[in-house]
Write a protein that holds these residues in place. Structure first.
Motif, short mmCIF file in Angstrom:
data_model
loop_
_atom_site.label_atom_id
_atom_site.label_comp_id
_atom_site.label_asym_id
_atom_site.label_seq_id
_atom_site.Cartn_x
_atom_site.Cartn_y
_atom_site.Cartn_z
N SER B 102 0.92 -1.38 -0.09
CA SER B 102 -0.09 -0.23 0.04
C SER B 102 0.91 1.19 0.02
CB SER B 102 -0.94 -0.14 1.08
OG SER B 102 -0.22 0.05 2.28
N LEU B 103 2.14 1.09 0.28
CA LEU B 103 3.02 2.29 0.06
C LEU B 103 3.93 2.40 -1.20
CD1 LEU B 103 4.30 2.16 4.03
CD2 LEU B 103 2.56 3.75 2.84
N SER B 104 3.57 1.44 -2.02
CA SER B 104 4.50 1.37 -3.37
C SER B 104 4.47 2.94 -3.99
CB SER B 104 3.87 0.44 -4.20
OG SER B 104 4.13 -0.69 -3.49
N ARG B 105 3.37 3.45 -3.81
CA ARG B 105 3.40 4.76 -4.60
C ARG B 105 3.53 6.05 -4.16
NH1 ARG B 105 -0.92 4.01 -9.67
NH2 ARG B 105 -0.42 1.85 -10.21
N VAL B 106 4.26 5.90 -2.88
CA VAL B 106 4.26 7.05 -2.05
C VAL B 106 5.60 7.55 -2.47
CG1 VAL B 106 5.15 7.82 0.26
CG2 VAL B 106 3.18 6.42 -0.17
N GLU B 107 5.87 9.04 -2.62
CA GLU B 107 7.16 9.59 -3.16
C GLU B 107 8.37 9.11 -2.07
OE1 GLU B 107 9.03 13.77 -3.05
OE2 GLU B 107 7.11 13.66 -3.83
N PRO B 108 9.23 8.42 -2.99
CA PRO B 108 10.37 7.99 -1.75
C PRO B 108 10.92 8.85 -0.88
CG PRO B 108 10.58 7.18 -4.08
CD PRO B 108 9.57 8.42 -4.28
N SER B 109 10.95 10.18 -1.29
CA SER B 109 11.74 11.00 -0.32
C SER B 109 10.82 11.33 0.85
CB SER B 109 12.11 12.39 -1.08
OG SER B 109 11.07 13.15 -1.25
N ARG B 110 9.39 11.37 0.46
CA ARG B 110 8.59 11.64 1.62
C ARG B 110 8.63 10.50 2.77
NH1 ARG B 110 4.43 15.44 -0.16
NH2 ARG B 110 2.66 15.01 1.17
N HIS B 111 8.71 9.30 2.31
CA HIS B 111 8.92 8.05 2.78
C HIS B 111 9.99 8.20 3.87
CE1 HIS B 111 7.94 3.47 3.18
NE2 HIS B 111 7.77 4.19 4.36
N ALA B 112 11.00 8.42 3.11
CA ALA B 112 12.45 8.51 3.86
C ALA B 112 12.23 9.44 4.96
CB ALA B 112 13.70 8.72 2.86
#
Lengths: 370, 380
Positions: B102-112
């Motif tokens: 479910s997090l696959s489409r989250v922008e990587p920098s936001r997740h990081a």
């Protein structure tokens, strides 16, 4: 697809009921079956620029504790929940039952013990709320279990719940504001009075209210809402009242409750069923034998008894009395671990006198009372 | 009726992993889908005389936060969370998802950014764990989503999970105590090694481990468990490695990673898929390009890759190397917001040399640790 009314409910709770502001710490206490509402609340709180903190409740956990916990475990109060209480700017609680009778078999003495241990939490909660440091609201998310209590299908019950919240109106917030206006008028008038007397079949009860503050409730702390309450003077309740509706507390139902008061104290308590539980509850502590609240139910979109206090106490044309803790903002001083609302239908064959004058008949304030 | 396997797993964690004592406060974390194990743990902890409470999140909220929250909201840590880290005596993390992607489409920098901000809490948690002030165990509750990742039915997956935890043994806690003895003996033996060399397909990597302590992962911090590990010297890793299994980080998969190290740092990295995500994680901070862990997977009940690190890193016959933060108790110096385990299957062609001597071939150690070491492991 989520019922669009869930999103509307979340918006009203966040924007109107608790007025969430940017930067607020918003505790969302949500029973797990209300997950769809938790998601919508979380979304709205984020949109408001605040910080949502979700605390989920698992109904069965309480059941396990009540059945299997030691006294020390029953008495334990989670320090993290104390911290929540101290830190939160807003607290929104969502009830959602999978089985409203799961605790029927629990030992009432153990239930009372757990409630006593948690009383400081309740007290602190009310303190912060009345000091204006904490805005809070309690609501209910419709489940099969609650629908079953109401003797309805889930679909009909959902309609009932959302209608009661005025969410079927074009502008629910405006509708709540309008009801609030009317209740504020009545509150101002009642605030000048000394005594309320209720007369109905099996009931003749006089309550002293002089100097007490009447609080209009229009969707801020309860949702749905629609009531006008105060705390009667702790030593000035006389007479008898027979509650027409069953009273439910912590998942246990007591029917045909009749209470007799002398100098504010319950001196006679009977029930057609569940009397043992009733006795156990009023023996919980000193304050459990006195009233903490007297209130007129004023939501005309709630007409039917559904076995849930949040709705039943709002039925337009009823009154309710709560044994136990008073809300400090109404001027009440009674303290207890108990706060148990008991509802009495006045919609037929009843009268209410205010300072000796007939002011209310068959569930309605008389025209020109103001 | 609760699945008796779930109850046995809960009892094992309470008795063996956490050794819960009367009066201790234990928080049980997970998502709503973990409710059955959450409740079983609650009951077991209550029986042990502890003060348990569940802290189950609602599926979908982190997704909302990462997608719609401002930077301030995404990186906000509430004072309540900070306080809780200080007051709990034990924590169980139940990994259980309704949707592992479910997090696959989250922008990587936001997740990081979110992960890095929350690292404050987990760092403090680890500090308290190492001080002996609290206990922690991470475990998994089988859901359809995890079964789907593993390409199994839920029933097969449940068998796999509970099998890996050995809850079917007459006395699961006794089984894990035996495992603990044998892993501790192996760790003690490795304590005198200066250099490891891992050789496999497209892999020839040398790691300095001199002076580092090897630890046994014996079911206390994870259930299931079964590995021995250390943090290699930060500046000594040289050579290249190719990871045969996909590497998964927070639900996102990167396939066929190849890394080249020089003087301890990743100097070249490529992946057949997910390369941008790999690069963004390597750039998270200064420590993200340095290894924080090298480990042998030794749970031979776990015999296949299931796209879940809790199990994959313990597959009997594999090794894993993690980029990012090291374990201070091994002597590690590297700090990072990242700790990303990548697994290398050595069951067919792998060889490991310790100070030039072949010690591991095709997924097995060539010799048991010496008997007297087993004894000292038992005492330890």
């Amino acid at each position: 697809m989520v019922d669009p009314r869930v999103g509307r409910l979340a918006s009203v709770l966040v924007d109107y009921s608790t007025g969430v502001q940017p930067g607020d710490l918003v505790a969302l206490s949500v029973a797990l079956p209300a997950a769809p509402l938790a998601v919508e609340l979380y979304r709205r709180v984020l949109e408001a620029g605040a910080h949502p903190q979700v605390r989920t409740g698992v109904e069965e956990e309480v059941g396990i504790l009540l059945r299997e916990g030691s006294d020390g475990q029953l008495d334990w109060v989670n320090p993290a929940r104390v911290e929540d209480l101290e830190r939160a700017d807003v607290h929104i609680a969502v009830e959602a039952d999978v089985n409203t009778r799961a605790h029927t078999g629990a030992d009432p003495a153990r239930q009372a013990r757990r409630a006593r241990a948690r009383e400081p939490l309740l007290k602190r909660f009310l303190e912060r709320a009345s000091a204006g440091e904490l805005r809070w609201c309690v609501t209910l998310f419709p489940t099969h279990a609650s629908a079953q209590d109401a003797e309805m299908s889930l679909t009909d019950y959902q309609d009932f719940v959302y209608r009661a919240g005025l969410l079927d109106r074009d502008d629910p917030t405006a509708a709540w504001a309008e009801l609030g206006e009317r209740l504020r008028g009545l509150a101002g008038w009642l605030g000048q009075k000394r005594e309320v007397r209720i007369v109905a079949e099996g009931t003749d009860l006089t309550l002293g209210v002089e100097g007490r503050i009447w609080i209009p409730c229009a969707g801020h702390e309860n949702f749905p809402d629609g009531e006008l309450f105060t705390a009667p003077i702790e030593t000035r309740v006389e007479g008898t009242i027979r509650f027409t509706y069953p009273a439910t507390f912590h998942g246990r139902r007591v029917t045909g409750v009749e209470l007799t008061f002398d100098e504010g104290e319950v001196v006679g308590a009977r029930a057609a069923s569940g009397e043992e539980f009733l006795q156990e509850m009023i023996a919980m502590d000193e304050g459990a034998r006195r009233l903490g609240e007297f209130s007129f139910g004023c939501n005309d979109s709630v007409q039917e008894f559904t076995g849930h206090t949040l709705f039943d106490e709002k039925i337009g044309g009823t009154v309710h009395l709560a044994l136990g803790a008073a809300y400090p903002e109404s001027g009440g001083t009674n303290r207890s671990a108990l706060h148990w609302d008991l509802v009495c239908d006045l919609r037929s064959g009843s009268e209410v006198y205010v300072d000796g004058e007939l002011a209310y008949r068959d569930g309605r304030f008389l025209d020109g009372v103001l | 009726m609760t699945d008796p396997q779930v109850e046995r797993l809960a009892a094992l964690i309470v008795e063996y992993s956490l050794e819960l004592q009367e009066g201790q406060i234990v928080r049980i974390d997970g998502l709503d889908v973990a409710e059955p194990l959450g409740l079983a743990l609650y009951r077991s902890a209550l029986e042990a005389g502890a003060h348990p409470y569940t802290n189950l999140g609602v599926t979908g909220l982190v997704e909302l936060l990462l997608e719609h929250g401002s930077k301030e909201q995404r990186e906000f840590i509430s004072p309540v969370q900070r306080q809780e880290v200080e007051t709990i005596d034990a924590l169980v993390t139940i990994w259980a998802e309704a949707n592992t992607r479910s997090l696959s489409r989250v922008e990587p920098s936001r997740h990081a950014g979110y992960i890095a901000a929350h690292r404050q809490l987990s760092n403090r948690r680890w500090e308290r764990i190492f001080e002996g002030a609290m206990r922690w165990c991470g475990t998994l509750f089988p859901t359809h989503a995890h079964a789907q990742e593993a390409e199994m039915s839920l029933e097969e997956y449940e068998r796999f999970v509970f099998g890996a935890c050995h809850v079917h043994e007459d006395d699961p806690a006794a089984h894990w105590r035996n495992v603990s003895s044998s892993l501790r003996a192996r760790a003690e033996e490795f304590g005198s090694v200066r250099e490891l060399r891992i050789v496999g397909p497209d892999t020839d990597l040398r790691l300095g481990v001199e002076g580092r302590s090897w630890l046994a992962a014996d079911g206390r911090y994870n259930m299931p468990d079964g590995e021995v590990f250390t943090s290699p010297l930060e500046t000594a890793t040289e050579g290249e490695i190719r990871y045969t299994f996909p590497a998964v980080y927070h639900g996102r998969e990167v396939e066929d990673i190849r890394l080249r190290f020089s003087e301890g740092r990743v100097v070249a990295a490529e992946a057949a898929s997910g390369d941008a995500y790999l690069q963004s994680l390597l750039d998270m901070d200064a420590g993200a390009r340095v290894l924080g862990e090298v480990a042998f997977g030794l749970n031979y009940e776990i015999d296949r890759f299931t796209r879940n690190i809790l199990f994959d890193e313990k597959i009997g016959g594999t090794m894993h190397l993690a980029l990012g933060s090291g374990f201070p108790q091994t002597g590690a110096q590297n700090t990072s917001g990242l700790h990303w385990d990548m697994i290398c299957d050595l069951r067919e062609e792998g060889e490991v040399y310790a100070d030039g001597e072949l010690v591991w071939k095709a997924g097995r150690f060539l010799a048991e640790p010496a008997a007297e070491v087993v004894e000292s492991g038992v005492r330890g």
